[in-house]
Motif scaffolding. Structure first.
Motif, mmCIF file in Angstrom:
data_model
loop_
_atom_site.group_PDB
_atom_site.id
_atom_site.type_symbol
_atom_site.label_atom_id
_atom_site.label_comp_id
_atom_site.label_asym_id
_atom_site.label_seq_id
_atom_site.Cartn_x
_atom_site.Cartn_y
_atom_site.Cartn_z
ATOM 1 N N VAL A 123 -9.196 34.105 -38.301
ATOM 2 C CA VAL A 123 -9.466 34.737 -39.595
ATOM 3 C C VAL A 123 -8.198 34.839 -40.427
ATOM 4 O O VAL A 123 -7.180 35.362 -39.972
ATOM 5 C CB VAL A 123 -10.080 36.137 -39.400
ATOM 6 C CG1 VAL A 123 -10.326 36.790 -40.752
ATOM 7 C CG2 VAL A 123 -11.382 36.040 -38.627
ATOM 8 N N ARG A 168 -17.187 38.847 -43.941
ATOM 9 C CA ARG A 168 -16.961 39.914 -42.959
ATOM 10 C C ARG A 168 -18.098 39.955 -41.930
ATOM 11 O O ARG A 168 -17.864 40.249 -40.760
ATOM 12 C CB ARG A 168 -16.817 41.262 -43.658
ATOM 13 C CG ARG A 168 -15.472 41.410 -44.376
ATOM 14 C CD ARG A 168 -15.404 42.671 -45.216
ATOM 15 N NE ARG A 168 -15.560 43.888 -44.434
ATOM 16 C CZ ARG A 168 -14.574 44.487 -43.781
ATOM 17 N NH1 ARG A 168 -13.369 43.994 -43.845
ATOM 18 N NH2 ARG A 168 -14.788 45.574 -43.093
ATOM 19 N N PRO A 175 -17.106 40.680 -29.519
ATOM 20 C CA PRO A 175 -15.815 40.267 -28.956
ATOM 21 C C PRO A 175 -15.796 38.805 -28.505
ATOM 22 O O PRO A 175 -14.818 38.097 -28.736
ATOM 23 C CB PRO A 175 -15.636 41.211 -27.756
ATOM 24 C CG PRO A 175 -16.464 42.412 -28.094
ATOM 25 C CD PRO A 175 -17.639 41.895 -28.878
ATOM 26 N N ILE A 190 -17.123 41.703 -38.102
ATOM 27 C CA ILE A 190 -16.491 43.019 -38.250
ATOM 28 C C ILE A 190 -17.322 43.891 -39.165
ATOM 29 O O ILE A 190 -16.951 45.008 -39.481
ATOM 30 C CB ILE A 190 -15.045 42.922 -38.787
ATOM 31 C CG1 ILE A 190 -14.991 42.124 -40.075
ATOM 32 C CG2 ILE A 190 -14.133 42.315 -37.754
ATOM 33 C CD1 ILE A 190 -13.638 42.165 -40.737
ATOM 34 N N TYR A 228 -3.730 39.960 -28.355
ATOM 35 C CA TYR A 228 -5.041 40.563 -28.622
ATOM 36 C C TYR A 228 -6.166 39.672 -28.086
ATOM 37 O O TYR A 228 -7.278 40.124 -27.871
ATOM 38 C CB TYR A 228 -5.246 40.796 -30.120
ATOM 39 C CG TYR A 228 -4.269 41.769 -30.731
ATOM 40 C CD1 TYR A 228 -3.855 42.900 -30.043
ATOM 41 C CD2 TYR A 228 -3.762 41.565 -32.007
ATOM 42 C CE1 TYR A 228 -2.962 43.791 -30.596
ATOM 43 C CE2 TYR A 228 -2.871 42.452 -32.582
ATOM 44 C CZ TYR A 228 -2.474 43.560 -31.868
ATOM 45 O OH TYR A 228 -1.591 44.443 -32.428
ATOM 46 N N PHE A 229 -5.858 38.383 -27.918
ATOM 47 C CA PHE A 229 -6.851 37.458 -27.372
ATOM 48 C C PHE A 229 -6.701 37.310 -25.860
ATOM 49 O O PHE A 229 -7.411 36.528 -25.244
ATOM 50 C CB PHE A 229 -6.712 36.083 -28.030
ATOM 51 C CG PHE A 229 -7.091 36.086 -29.485
ATOM 52 C CD1 PHE A 229 -8.405 35.887 -29.870
ATOM 53 C CD2 PHE A 229 -6.137 36.309 -30.464
ATOM 54 C CE1 PHE A 229 -8.758 35.900 -31.210
ATOM 55 C CE2 PHE A 229 -6.491 36.323 -31.807
ATOM 56 C CZ PHE A 229 -7.804 36.117 -32.167
ATOM 57 N N ARG A 265 -15.594 36.707 -31.682
ATOM 58 C CA ARG A 265 -14.287 36.836 -32.344
ATOM 59 C C ARG A 265 -13.183 36.127 -31.561
ATOM 60 O O ARG A 265 -12.204 35.686 -32.144
ATOM 61 C CB ARG A 265 -13.936 38.316 -32.543
ATOM 62 C CG ARG A 265 -14.810 39.006 -33.593
ATOM 63 C CD ARG A 265 -14.200 40.320 -34.063
ATOM 64 N NE ARG A 265 -14.026 41.269 -32.979
ATOM 65 C CZ ARG A 265 -14.902 42.193 -32.621
ATOM 66 N NH1 ARG A 265 -16.031 42.319 -33.296
ATOM 67 N NH2 ARG A 265 -14.659 42.997 -31.615
ATOM 68 N N ALA A 266 -13.367 36.019 -30.247
ATOM 69 C CA ALA A 266 -12.379 35.312 -29.440
ATOM 70 C C ALA A 266 -12.282 33.841 -29.848
ATOM 71 O O ALA A 266 -11.276 33.190 -29.620
ATOM 72 C CB ALA A 266 -12.742 35.419 -27.958
#
Lengths: 310, 272
Positions: free
Chosen positions: A84, A51, A76, A56, A107-108, A79-80
């Protein structure tokens, strides 16, 4: 980010929840193209580590760099570029199979045209094309997991994080997932996997760390760990209902190390057949004798400790 | 030069935030297309209509006309109808942001996979609110059309009223989202329901707040629905003065406060 710098680099990384220390100062470096494993029993800190890597969950201490960026400041942006696949399938039951990919892709911020094309390709990749317009809920466990993996790939990530990718799957479904993950590896996608299955770690990982109580207790390639922490072979002895305590005393000196499990005794030896012959010579009559190659399971038992008898 | 650079960067990040919040709302639109959800939406529109018919028209026949503060004389139905819009904006926004938000977060665990993407918890909250507003706006449009057709307002006034109904939805969506993060179990929703009914009955909906004695009047003038009703009634009957800005300010403040608290709480819940 310079050439050769690890994609993920953790130094003395700590995660605390109140007084509980879930991750207790681990050092990890994952290189590009590598499949890296976190191995350990439940509660070892694997998922907490994942995690944090997934940006996150903020680290409580130590340093963490992912893709050369800081997870707290650049969450961000990192995470882009991550994919996951969580432990529990968190698919959206209100949507169809393909919508699970297309909605997620938004979301991306991916453009609609690319999304449609990529979703079709990914369904092909995880062999779910025929189910594209079906609802998610009636899919089998294996199909759901494959869909979750496809969803993790929708942004063409640099790193894919897989938290126990085959937990709860039947053997066939598991092999299909392994095969797909191997394909990903061939394409050069870096993967980080947590598992408590030894065969999975042996199958998939180039390198792994064994975690216990939030710490790393061993690190290396699967074969190295087996060489370092186990013997070449293992003899499994079963004695039906007879109490194993009385038997184990008589086995003293057989092989290099003994281990008593609830239902059997493991004899760690370089040569399993010789050890088995020695058991016979001592007039012990096991109900079954199995000589096998040693596996990560044995390393794992050795390192994370059940009662060991040396 | 530097300011242009900074501004363009701020604009780019705001655009990205907007895009990601819209993506969260889009998920709900996609899901709604498959389900019996549209019937739930229809019921949310029918309820205030039934109130309007029974009380506005039925009771209205007994009450007769009504004189507003500025001396405008209106029918009782024209007095009650704007309050029904305000209440339905409240109910829609609260249902979406408490019950549905709670369900998605705690039971469907929908956001667990969303936070793994560039979408931040704040953007999830914003996206859900956007969806709640969209739902509320659909109610309002339908209701305003009926009011116009029944001669309870004019088309231009109805047009001016629509943004006000969205503002009421925004305020209650903000409050609802905070409540949604505070809920421990489904039982807690009963408290919210009681609060909604109390506001629905007493916020100047069926009778002017001026009729109550001082203490209850102060309490009800603190509730957001009171300001929502006053604002919307002012617009549909076109009988407002400067005090309307007070109502707008109050609702904007509630929305902003609710949203910022909700953003912090969702962040803490989703990313421990």
């Amino acid at each position: 980010m310079s050439e050769g710098e690890p994609l993920i680099e953790a130094r003395r990384l700590v995660k605390r929840f109140g007084d509980f220390v879930a991750v207790d100062g681990i050092d990890v470096a994952v290189r590009a193209g590598e499949v890296f494993g976190f191995l350990g029993p439940n509660g070892a800190g694997k998922s907490s580590a994942m995690r944090m890597i997934g940006c996150i969950s903020p680290p409580s201490g130590g340093s963490l760099r992912i893709l050369g960026l800081d997870p707290v400041a650049d969450g961000p942006a990192i995470r882009a570029r991550l994919g996951v696949c969580p432990q529990r399938d968190s698919l959206d039951d209100d949507l169809t199979v393909i919508e699970n990919l297309t909605v997620y892709a938004r979301y991306f911020g991916l453009p609609r045209k690319i999304v449609r094309q990529r979703a079709a390709e990914l369904l092909e990749f995880v062999r779910l094309s025929e189910r594209a317009l079906d609802r998610v809920e009636p899919l089998s466990g294996g199909m759901k997991r494959r869909l979750t993996i496809a969803r993790a790939l929708v942004n063409e990530p640099d790193i894919v994080l897989l938290d126990e990718p085959t937990t709860g799957l039947d053997p066939q479904a598991r092999h299909l997932v392994w095969e797909r993950l191997f394909r990903l590896k061939q394409r050069g996608v870096t993967q980080v996997i947590t598992t408590h299955y030894m065969d999975e770690a042996e199958q998939l990982c180039d390198r792994l760390v064994v975690m216990d109580h939030g710490r790393i207790v061993a690190e290396g390639a699967p074969r190295d760990l087996i060489e370092r922490f186990s013997t070449r072979e293992v003899v499994e002895l079963r004695f039906g209902d007879s109490p194993l305590e009385s038997v184990i005393a008589k086995l003293d000196g057989v092989g290099q190390r003994l281990e008593r499990l609830p239902d059997r005794i493991l004899v760690y030896a370089e040569d399993g057949d010789t050890a088995a012959a020695e058991v016979q010579r001592r007039r012990l009559v096991p109900t079954s004798v199995l000589v096998r190659r040693s596996s990560l399971e044995d390393v794992f038992l050795h390192l994370t400790g059940r009662t060991l008898v040396d | 030069m530097l300011t242009t650079l900074v501004l363009s960067r701020v604009a780019a990040s705001a655009a990205a935030r907007g895009q990601r919040s819209t993506a969260v709302a889009w998920r709900n639109v996609t899901a709604a297309r498959h389900s019996a959800y549209w019937w739930v939406l229809v019921s949310g529109f029918v309820e205030p209509l039934l109130y309007l018919l029974s009380i506005g028209v039925g009771v209205g026949a007994l009450v007769g006309g009504f004189t507003l503060a500025d001396g405008t004389r209106v029918s009782y139905a024209a007095y009650v109808a704007p309050a029904m819009i305000a209440a339905s904006a409240m109910n829609g926004a609260v249902a979406e942001t408490t019950m549905n938000f709670f369900g998605k977060m705690k039971y469907m665990r929908l956001y667990d996979s969303v936070i793994a993407t560039p979408v931040a918890p704040f953007e999830i909250a914003l996206g859900e609110l956007l969806w709640a507003l969209l739902r509320g706006a659909m109610y309002s449009v339908a209701f305003l059309v009926i009011m116009t057709a029944a001669g309870l307002t004019t088309p231009l006034r109805a047009l001016a009223t629509l943004p006000a109904t969205v503002l009421v939805g925004l305020a209650f969506g903000g409050i609802g989202m905070v409540l949604g993060t505070l809920m421990r179990s489904w039982q807690d929703f009963d408290y919210i329901a009681v609060g909604q009914v109390a506001m629905f009955l007493f916020s100047g909906t069926f009778a002017p707040a001026e009729g109550y004695s001082l203490v209850p009047r102060i309490i009800l003038e603190l509730t957001p629905l009171y300001h929502g009703v006053a604002l919307i009634r002012g617009l549909t009957t076109w009988s407002f003065d400067w005090s309307i800005l007070g109502h707008v300010g109050y609702l904007v403040g509630v929305a902003w406060l609710g949203l910022s608290i909700a953003a912090r709480r969702t962040g803490r819940m989703l990313c421990p």
